[in-house]
Design an enzyme around this catalytic site. Structure first.
Site, short mmCIF file in Angstrom:
data_model
loop_
_atom_site.label_atom_id
_atom_site.label_comp_id
_atom_site.label_asym_id
_atom_site.label_seq_id
_atom_site.Cartn_x
_atom_site.Cartn_y
_atom_site.Cartn_z
N ASP A 52 1.92 -18.25 -2.27
CA ASP A 52 1.88 -17.58 -3.59
C ASP A 52 1.89 -17.31 -4.83
O ASP A 52 3.97 -17.65 -5.16
CB ASP A 52 1.62 -15.74 -3.06
CG ASP A 52 2.00 -14.99 -4.47
OD1 ASP A 52 1.71 -15.08 -5.25
OD2 ASP A 52 2.68 -13.87 -4.40
N ASP A 61 -5.39 -16.99 -4.85
CA ASP A 61 -4.44 -15.53 -5.27
C ASP A 61 -4.68 -14.35 -4.07
O ASP A 61 -3.30 -13.75 -4.15
CB ASP A 61 -3.64 -15.38 -6.69
CG ASP A 61 -2.65 -15.28 -6.26
OD1 ASP A 61 -2.01 -15.03 -5.57
OD2 ASP A 61 -1.81 -14.25 -7.53
N GLU A 103 3.01 -13.93 -13.58
CA GLU A 103 2.22 -13.81 -12.63
C GLU A 103 2.84 -11.98 -11.59
O GLU A 103 2.89 -10.89 -12.04
CB GLU A 103 1.09 -14.08 -12.05
CG GLU A 103 -0.26 -12.98 -11.07
CD GLU A 103 0.65 -12.47 -10.03
OE1 GLU A 103 -0.27 -11.31 -9.56
OE2 GLU A 103 1.65 -12.78 -9.23
N SER A 116 -1.98 -6.67 -6.40
CA SER A 116 -2.55 -6.45 -7.80
C SER A 116 -2.51 -7.34 -8.64
O SER A 116 -1.61 -8.81 -8.18
CB SER A 116 -1.23 -5.91 -8.42
OG SER A 116 -1.53 -4.88 -7.81
N HIS A 164 -1.32 -18.86 -10.69
CA HIS A 164 0.41 -18.57 -11.73
C HIS A 164 1.36 -19.91 -10.50
O HIS A 164 1.08 -20.16 -9.63
CB HIS A 164 0.68 -16.87 -11.77
CG HIS A 164 0.70 -17.07 -10.20
ND1 HIS A 164 2.00 -16.71 -9.59
CD2 HIS A 164 -0.02 -16.37 -8.92
CE1 HIS A 164 2.20 -16.34 -8.10
NE2 HIS A 164 0.96 -15.55 -8.06
N ASP A 170 4.72 -19.03 -10.94
CA ASP A 170 5.43 -18.79 -11.37
C ASP A 170 5.87 -18.20 -9.90
O ASP A 170 4.72 -17.72 -9.29
CB ASP A 170 5.96 -17.73 -12.50
CG ASP A 170 5.18 -15.97 -11.91
OD1 ASP A 170 3.85 -16.35 -11.50
OD2 ASP A 170 5.61 -15.37 -11.91
N THR A 187 35.86 4.57 0.64
CA THR A 187 35.65 6.26 0.04
C THR A 187 35.67 6.65 -1.70
O THR A 187 36.70 6.21 -1.84
CB THR A 187 36.73 7.17 0.88
OG1 THR A 187 38.08 6.41 0.27
CG2 THR A 187 36.88 7.23 2.67
N1 BES Z 1 -0.84 -13.13 -4.55
C1 BES Z 1 -0.39 -11.89 -4.86
C2 BES Z 1 -1.30 -10.33 -5.94
C3 BES Z 1 -2.16 -9.82 -3.99
C4 BES Z 1 -1.31 -9.53 -3.33
C5 BES Z 1 -3.30 -10.23 -3.51
C6 BES Z 1 -1.68 -9.21 -1.49
C7 BES Z 1 -3.70 -10.11 -1.96
C8 BES Z 1 -2.46 -9.70 -1.43
C9 BES Z 1 0.39 -11.20 -6.70
O1 BES Z 1 0.57 -12.46 -7.38
C10 BES Z 1 1.42 -10.49 -6.42
O2 BES Z 1 2.20 -10.69 -5.57
N2 BES Z 1 1.12 -9.47 -7.67
C11 BES Z 1 1.87 -8.37 -8.25
C12 BES Z 1 1.29 -8.07 -9.33
C13 BES Z 1 2.77 -6.69 -10.07
C14 BES Z 1 4.05 -8.07 -9.77
C15 BES Z 1 2.37 -7.18 -10.96
C16 BES Z 1 1.56 -7.48 -6.92
O3 BES Z 1 1.01 -6.96 -6.09
O4 BES Z 1 2.91 -6.90 -6.22
ZN ZN Z 2 -0.09 -14.18 -6.60
#
Ligand code: BES
Ligand code: ZN
Length: 462
Positions: free
Chosen positions: A119, A180, A153, A399, A86, A88, A315
């Site tokens: 990332d 990723d 993503e 995720s 990704h 983004d 307040t």
């Molecule tokens: N690169 C991450 C996924 C990840 C995070 C893999 C930590 C391994 C360890 C990915 O870009 C990400 O941050 N995904 C989001 C997905 C969500 C927005 C649906 C996440 O995990 O918060």
């Molecule tokens: Zn990522």
């Protein structure tokens, strides 16, 4: 391979300069103000794919941000890998905590600091540079490649499943590769075989019909901030378990084999706590830290707001209070079902003194990928060559919701070949990509492309 590796060695400085220009584009997907930057970033990726020799590069629209596609299919009889990544990135706030500006990539020590460095732009770029090395030195690749680099993503890949359904034919492949995720630790390469799912919720509480003077009205109505914190405080019990009824019903328990394997990993709670600056760790009773991180569901309040938060004092008894709450899910839990259980539970425990609105922002499913597949075995061999060390197997707490959809919609298993680090500050100020991992990643991916046909054809190497 010698020539490829030498080319990579000789071009390191140029790679950094190119990656810096990709990292300079603030492609923040969640904020509509950055739509032009998202488009500029998609264009940058597409142009670069064409420059390195990929064919049929296209920017394909979705109902949200576009997907960049490219392919190289001139290795008949060889496996076809679909690479997903990704372009983004997450927002940069709090901006004042960045040591250098998030979109001016800066090297300090052995790291390159910028939003998206790990990332995931830096990790996508690892693939691009491996491809380029083959094209420049050999004029071809040892496998067929398709690539989709998406722009949503970080906001839940909302439109990507429709995209997969609409482009089933175009995306036909033998396996998916995603870079990723993170390695287990510095100098400890790993193959990841599990990710958690997610259900992201928002609670809005409405009390009085306008903000009130806290002196004139305090004592007569339930402050929505007070009500909200009372609700949040009830979401865990004293053992760190989530109190939403039915929440654990579908959780796939850890096997003894997995628990034993986790215990053998080079891990220290003490060191981890120290690195994070906490005096004690905290989590669900009865599980180790790695089990809690990788294989147990959790509920976190990601943000809470309402009332006066500016400089000085005011307040006020606010009319509204809100919280963003996300739950990380594990295999067999379903995000839509969990979102419903959450909503029902919140409505049940909200006091009569306030109105409540619960919304489901986005969700995705947990994934487990088979570790005996040819793709994973090729990744293991490639990591050993790229980093000079045998990798270990791990899961991750984060995720990547599309992994499950690759399986369900396209029938494809995913290899999670990540080059980040657990302390890379992803989603936080001072995100960085370790340069050793960057170059090691390029070498590893080059080996992976080279090894894969062997493993697909012959299975495990003795
Ligand atoms: N690169 C991450 C996924 C990840 C995070 C893999 C930590 C391994 C360890 C990915 O870009 C990400 O941050 N995904 C989001 C997905 C969500 C927005 C649906 C996440 O995990 O918060
Ligand atoms: Zn990522």
């Amino acid at each position: 391979m010698e020539q490829i590796l030498q080319f990579i060695e000789e071009n390191k400085a140029r790679y950094i300069e190119e990656l810096k220009s990709l990292l300079a584009i603030p492609s923040i997907s969640t904020n509509p103000d950055y739509k032009p930057d998202i488009e500029r970033c998609a264009q940058w990726v597409a142009d670069h794919l064409t420059t390195i020799g990929m064919n049929n590069t296209k920017i394909l629209p979705t109902a949200g941000h576009p997907v960049v596609y490219a392919e190289w299919l001139e290795a008949p009889g060889k496996p076809t890998v679909l690479i997903y990544g990704h372009y983004d990135v997450q927002p940069v706030d709090p901006i004042h905590l960045w040591t250098s500006p998030p979109f001016e990539a800066t090297i300090r020590g052995e790291n390159l600091y910028a939003r998206g460095s790990a990332d995931d732009k830096g990790q996508v770029f690892i693939h691009l540079k491996s491809i380029e090395a083959y094209m420049k030195k050999m004029g071809n690749l040892p496998i067929n490649l398709k690539m989709i680099i998406e722009g949503e993503e970080e906001i839940g890949s909302e439109h990507l499943s429709t995209f997969l359904k609409e482009h089933k034919e175009l995306l036909k492949a033998d396996l998916v590769v995603i870079s990723d995720t993170s390695m287990f630790a510095r100098d400890v390469p790993s193959v990841c075989y599990g990710l958690r799912g997610l259900a992201y919720m928002q609670i809005d509480l409405i009390g009085p019909n306008k903000d009130l003077h806290s002196g004139s009205f305090g004592g007569s109505v339930h402050n929505p901030i007070q009500a909200l914190t009372e609700i949040i405080a009830q979401l865990h019990d004293k053992n760190g378990r989530i109190t939403i009824s039915g929440f654990y019903n579908d959780v796939l328990p850890l096997t003894k084999k997995e628990r034993d394997a986790y215990r053998k990993l080079p891990w220290s709670d003490k060191k981890y706590a120290k690195e994070l600056g906490v005096t004690q760790l905290h989590g669900e009773k009865g599980f180790t830290t790695l089990e809690r991180l990788w294989a147990r569901p959790t509920l976190e309040c990601n943000g809470i707001y309402g009332g006066f938060t500016g400089e000085g004092a005011k307040t006020v008894l606010p009319a509204k209070a809100s919280a963003k709450i996300s739950m990380r899910l594990v295999p067999n839990q379903k995000s839509d079902k969990i979102a419903k259980l959450f909503e029902k539970h919140i409505k049940k425990i909200t006091p009569k003194t306030v109105h409540v609105n619960v919304s489901y922002i986005h969700g995705g499913e947990a994934a487990i990928t088979p570790i005996d597949s040819p793709g994973v075995q090729a990744a293991v061999a490639a990591l050993e060559k790229g980093f000079g060390k045998k990798p270990l197997y791990q899961r991750e707490g984060g995720s990547i919701p599309i992994v499950v959809q690759f399986k369900q919609l396209l029938g494809l298993d995913t290899v999670l070949l990540g080059f980040g680090l657990p302390d890379e500050n992803a989603h936080a100020p001072d995100e960085f990509l370790n340069l050793g991992n960057f170059y090691g990643g390029i070498r590893t991916v080059a080996h992976f492309y080279n090894e894969l046909p062997y493993f697909v054809k012959n299975g495990k190497r003795k």
